[in-house]
Enzyme design. Structure first.
Site, short mmCIF file in Angstrom:
data_model
loop_
_atom_site.label_atom_id
_atom_site.label_comp_id
_atom_site.label_asym_id
_atom_site.label_seq_id
_atom_site.Cartn_x
_atom_site.Cartn_y
_atom_site.Cartn_z
CE LYS A 51 -4.52 -1.29 0.37
NZ LYS A 51 -4.53 -2.69 0.72
CB SER A 302 -0.70 -8.18 -1.12
OG SER A 302 -1.54 -9.05 -0.39
C1 LIG Z 1 -5.28 -3.72 0.39
C2 LIG Z 1 -4.73 -5.07 0.35
C3 LIG Z 1 -5.07 -5.99 -0.66
C4 LIG Z 1 -6.08 -5.69 -1.73
O1 LIG Z 1 -5.70 -4.63 -2.59
P1 LIG Z 1 -6.78 -3.92 -3.50
O2 LIG Z 1 -6.03 -2.85 -4.21
O3 LIG Z 1 -7.84 -3.38 -2.59
O4 LIG Z 1 -7.34 -4.96 -4.41
C5 LIG Z 1 -4.44 -7.23 -0.66
N1 LIG Z 1 -3.55 -7.56 0.31
C6 LIG Z 1 -3.21 -6.72 1.29
C7 LIG Z 1 -2.23 -7.18 2.30
C8 LIG Z 1 -3.78 -5.44 1.36
O5 LIG Z 1 -3.44 -4.61 2.36
#
Ligand SMILES: *Cc1c(COP(=O)(O)O)cnc(C)c1O
Length: 319
Positions: A51, A302
């Site tokens: 993010k 992510s």
């Molecule tokens: C926000 C987030 C997502 C999803 O991302 P989007 O852009 O909302 O699809 C996935 N994994 C983690 C760890 C996140 O913080």
């Protein structure tokens, strides 16, 4: 639509904040399971999620066009809130993060650490979004949305650039889907540069608003969602992200709750790194998907933020 040029610009804008995360590989996993699986380890990113990329691109661009920017505000309390708080702190501008009255202490601490002002408001996301707009008006702050903004999407797209450089012969990139900002950015970059690389989205079965919307051909709102993957609990796709997903994403696969937790422990066993549930959905999908066989798969992990008391349950789901 998002221009590829915006992602190159984002790549320049974010470098004071976001690092190039490593690609992790496990010879043992390849030998045991016959999978060529590579992890793009955004759990090791600044503030431990991707993010920071979208948040820093968006805030840097706002500051450039409005040099006397009064501050930034967001209604998002998880990884996006942390990223906004961190970037604002580094740039020396005030940040307000709107949180539900029920927010866990760990989340409050995570943004307070970066000097952000935490404001509690209601329990629903509608209440928080309304309050965020109010704060923006009252204080002259700019709202930084978690996914439905082209500068945020472009920031997330920089992961696509890194993957193509780090794993040039990649066949498939698997990406978690919440509101769709992460996959929209990555898919836009990859499909413009290397259309033969497949981009596969992953959602929890019980929080599948993007696949429901794609199947219906229009943005469709779910009544409720639940999943251990708390970064993926979105009731409907974004209005900017939905068309990008429709245009560029090859398919979306669904994973079960149990598969997500098993993927966390498999990840720890073989890669010696701990993803949060939202970040482990791509590993879960690759472990069960026959689409992954004989393919070089990069799974975007992510994020890596979770309450420590949940760790035993992640590692031993029967614990
Ligand atoms: C926000 C987030 C997502 C999803 O991302 P989007 O852009 O909302 O699809 C996935 N994994 C983690 C760890 C996140 O913080």
């Amino acid at each position: 639509m998002l221009k590829i040029q915006s992602i190159w610009e984002a790549n320049g804008n974010i470098r004071d904040f976001a690092g190039v995360t490593p690609i992790l590989h496990s010879q043992a996993l390849q030998s045991d399971l016959g999978l060529q699986l590579f992890l793009k380890a955004e759990n090791l990113q600044t503030t431990n999620s991707f993010k920071i990329r979208g948040a820093s691109n968006c805030i840097v661009k706002q500051l450039r066009s409005t040099p006397n920017l009064q501050g930034v505000v967001t209604a998002s309390s998880g990884n996006h809130g942390q990223a906004v708080a961190y970037v604002a702190n580094r740039l020396g501008i005030p940040a307000t993060i709107i949180m539900p009255e029920t927010a866990p202490k760990a989340k409050v601490q995570a943004v307070s650490r970066w000097g952000a002002n935490v404001e509690f408001c209601g329990t629903t996301s509608q209440q928080r979004l309304a309050r965020s707009s109010e704060v923006a008006l009252e204080k002259g702050y700019v709202e930084i949305p978690p996914y439905d903004h082209y500068d945020v999407i472009a920031g997330q797209g920089t992961i696509g650039k890194e993957i193509l450089e780090q794993v040039p012969d990649v066949d498939i990139v698997a990406v978690p889907i919440g509101g769709g900002g992460l996959i929209s950015g990555i898919a836009t970059l990859i499909k413009n540069l290397r259309p033969k690389v497949q981009v596969i989205g992953v959602e929890p079965e019980s929080s599948n608003s993007m696949s429901v919307s794609v199947n219906n051909g229009e943005i469709t709102q779910l009544e409720k969602t639940h999943s251990a993957a708390d970064g993926l609990l979105t009731l409907k796709p974004g209005s900017l992200t939905f068309p990008l997903v429709k245009k560029y994403v090859d398919k979306i696969v669904l994973v079960k709750e149990r598969e997500i937790l098993d993927a966390i422990s498999t990840c720890v066993q073989y890669f010696k790194t701990v993803p949060e549930p939202s970040g482990a959905v791509t590993i879960a999908a690759a472990l069960k998907g026959n689409w992954a066989k004989d393919m070089k798969v990069v799974a975007v992990v992510s994020g890596g933020n979770f309450d420590m008391e949940k760790l035993p349950g992640f590692l031993c789901p029967q614990f």
